[in-house]
Design an enzyme around this catalytic site. Structure first.
Site, mmCIF file in Angstrom:
data_model
loop_
_atom_site.group_PDB
_atom_site.id
_atom_site.type_symbol
_atom_site.label_atom_id
_atom_site.label_comp_id
_atom_site.label_asym_id
_atom_site.label_seq_id
_atom_site.Cartn_x
_atom_site.Cartn_y
_atom_site.Cartn_z
ATOM 1 N N ASP A 61 0.891 -1.012 0.083
ATOM 2 C CA ASP A 61 0.049 -0.092 -0.070
ATOM 3 C C ASP A 61 0.857 1.335 -0.119
ATOM 4 O O ASP A 61 0.548 2.367 -0.583
ATOM 5 C CB ASP A 61 -0.991 0.155 1.242
ATOM 6 C CG ASP A 61 -2.235 -0.746 1.006
ATOM 7 O OD1 ASP A 61 -2.283 -1.251 0.069
ATOM 8 O OD2 ASP A 61 -2.849 -1.090 1.894
ATOM 9 N N GLY A 62 2.089 1.238 0.600
ATOM 10 C CA GLY A 62 3.006 2.302 0.723
ATOM 11 C C GLY A 62 3.376 2.723 -0.755
ATOM 12 O O GLY A 62 3.482 3.941 -0.995
ATOM 13 N N ASN A 133 -4.663 9.098 2.377
ATOM 14 C CA ASN A 133 -5.336 8.534 3.757
ATOM 15 C C ASN A 133 -5.555 9.457 4.858
ATOM 16 O O ASN A 133 -6.810 9.254 5.257
ATOM 17 C CB ASN A 133 -4.124 7.769 4.299
ATOM 18 C CG ASN A 133 -3.820 6.301 3.807
ATOM 19 O OD1 ASN A 133 -4.548 5.955 3.045
ATOM 20 N ND2 ASN A 133 -2.916 5.660 4.317
ATOM 21 N N GLU A 134 -4.799 10.492 5.218
ATOM 22 C CA GLU A 134 -5.259 11.375 6.321
ATOM 23 C C GLU A 134 -4.504 12.707 6.306
ATOM 24 O O GLU A 134 -3.588 12.674 5.751
ATOM 25 C CB GLU A 134 -5.410 10.441 7.671
ATOM 26 C CG GLU A 134 -3.869 10.413 8.170
ATOM 27 C CD GLU A 134 -3.132 9.441 7.596
ATOM 28 O OE1 GLU A 134 -1.922 9.664 7.450
ATOM 29 O OE2 GLU A 134 -3.609 8.324 7.372
ATOM 30 N N ARG A 163 -8.746 20.949 24.925
ATOM 31 C CA ARG A 163 -6.982 20.424 24.531
ATOM 32 C C ARG A 163 -6.867 19.153 24.331
ATOM 33 O O ARG A 163 -7.582 18.449 24.506
ATOM 34 C CB ARG A 163 -6.355 20.643 25.950
ATOM 35 C CG ARG A 163 -4.925 20.750 25.911
ATOM 36 C CD ARG A 163 -4.302 22.140 25.657
ATOM 37 N NE ARG A 163 -2.679 21.921 25.649
ATOM 38 C CZ ARG A 163 -2.065 23.264 25.233
ATOM 39 N NH1 ARG A 163 -2.831 24.287 24.701
ATOM 40 N NH2 ARG A 163 -0.816 23.125 25.193
ATOM 41 N N ASP A 165 -3.762 16.356 21.848
ATOM 42 C CA ASP A 165 -2.585 16.241 21.226
ATOM 43 C C ASP A 165 -2.845 16.651 19.629
ATOM 44 O O ASP A 165 -1.768 17.158 19.019
ATOM 45 C CB ASP A 165 -2.047 14.743 21.163
ATOM 46 C CG ASP A 165 -1.465 14.236 22.439
ATOM 47 O OD1 ASP A 165 -1.311 15.050 23.310
ATOM 48 O OD2 ASP A 165 -1.174 13.200 22.573
ATOM 49 N N ALA A 177 -5.708 2.770 8.533
ATOM 50 C CA ALA A 177 -4.152 3.185 8.720
ATOM 51 C C ALA A 177 -4.345 3.690 10.080
ATOM 52 O O ALA A 177 -4.470 3.455 11.014
ATOM 53 C CB ALA A 177 -3.825 3.908 7.537
#
Length: 270
Positions: A61-62, A133-134, A163, A165, A177
C-alpha cells in the site's frame, strides 16, 4: 496509449514483475528511474508518469500511495506483494494477464475505474499535496502537558473544542491506517465520508463521520506552533492562532483493475 510502472524500491520481486509486464503488453512502457536502473533501461521520475494513461504500482500500500500521490488523476493499478493490500487487488501470479486485460479495455474505452476521495488541507502558509489516507493537525509534541487548544467545526457548526494532542481527519481509504490506531472506525470504501478523530483529548468526543461534501475547520491555539501532515509524509508548520480548512480535493485517486475484496483484506489485520 502509454503504460507507466512504479516498482517498490530494493525489491527484486517487484523489479522482476515490472520486467515481465513491460515485455508482455503491446503498448509503450515507461519505468520509474529506480526500476529502470535495475533493468538497464531508460526511465523517468515518478511525477512524469502522470502523462501515461495507466500506471502500475508493484509493492504494498505504501508504494501505491506514493504512486497515486505523484500521478493523480492518472488511474493506478496495484499489484500486491503479499502485504495487507487494501489498495492492491492484483496478485503477482495474475498481474501480467490482468494488466494486459485492463490495457485492452482502456484502449476500447470500456475500462471501469473506481474513484476514491482525497483530502486537501489549506491554511496560512500551507502548501501540502492532497492526502490519500489522512491529514493530521498536531501540537509540537504528544503527551501530557503538551498538545494544543483546538476548535473543530463542520460547515461552521461546532463539533469539539478543548486541549488535545491533535486532530486526525481520515478518508475511507485511510480508515484502516493511522485512524484505526487512534481508535477511529473502519469505513467501507463505498461510504462517502471523512472521519474526524481527536487525539488524546482531555474531554474527548467520539469519532465523527462527515459527508465528503462538507468542510471541516480546525482552529489551533495555545502552542508555539502546530504541524499539519498529509499522509505522514509531507509536513508543514503553522503559527497559532490559525485555522486549517479540510475539504475534498479536486482530483480523486482513480483505481483500475479488479475491485478490492475489502473484507478479505480486513482478515489480514489480525
Amino acid at each position: 496509449m502509454e503504460l507507466g510502472i512504479v516498482a517498490k524500491r530494493e525489491t527484486p520481486r517487484a523489479v522482476e514483475l515490472a520486467d515481465r509486464i513491460r515485455r508482455h503488453v503491446d503498448v509503450p512502457v515507461t519505468l520509474d528511474n529506480l526500476t529502470a536502473d535495475e533493468l538497464d533501461a531508460n526511465g523517468t521520475d515518478v511525477t512524469s508518469l502522470s502523462a501515461c494513461d495507466l500506471v502500475v504500482s508493484i509493492g504494498g500500500d505504501g508504494t501505491f500511495l506514493f504512486a497515486a500521490r505523484e500521478v493523480s488523476p492518472t488511474p493506478v493499478l496495484g499489484v500486491n506483494l503479499g502485504e495487507v493490500g487494501f489498495l492492491n487487488a492484483v496478485s503477482p501470479e495474475e498481474c501480467v494477464e490482468t494488466v494486459a486485460g485492463v490495457v485492452e479495455r482502456m484502449q476500447a474505452g470500456d475500462a471501469e475505474l473506481q474513484e476514491l476521495p482525497q483530502l486537501q488541507a489549506t491554511g496560512p502558509g500551507l502548501s501540502l499535496p492532497a492526502a490519500v489516507n489522512e491529514v493530521a493537525v498536531l501540537g509540537p509534541q504528544r503527551g501530557r502537558d503538551n498538545g494544543l487548544d483546538i476548535d473543530v467545526r463542520v460547515n461552521g457548526e461546532g463539533y469539539s473544542s478543548g486541549r488535545a494532542d491533535g486532530v486526525l481527519v481520515s478518508t475511507p481509504t485511510g480508515s484502516t491506517a493511522y485512524n484505526l490506531s487512534e481508535g477511529g472506525p473502519i469505513v467501507h470504501p463505498d461510504v462517502s465520508a471523512f472521519v474526524v478523530t481527536e487525539m488524546c483529548a482531555e474531554s474527548s468526543m467520539p469519532s465523527l463521520a462527515v459527508p465528503t461534501d462538507r468542510t471541516i475547520t480546525v482552529h489551533v491555539d495555545g502552542a508555539d506552533h502546530a504541524v499539519v501532515a498529509a499522509d505522514g509524509r509531507t509536513r508543514s508548520q503553522v503559527a497559532p492562532p490559525a485555522e486549517i480548512t479540510l475539504a475534498v480535493a479536486a482530483d480523486p485517486v482513480r483505481i483500475a483493475g479488479p475491485k478490492l475484496e475489502f473484507f478479505t483484506a480486513l482478515d489480514k489485520l489480525d
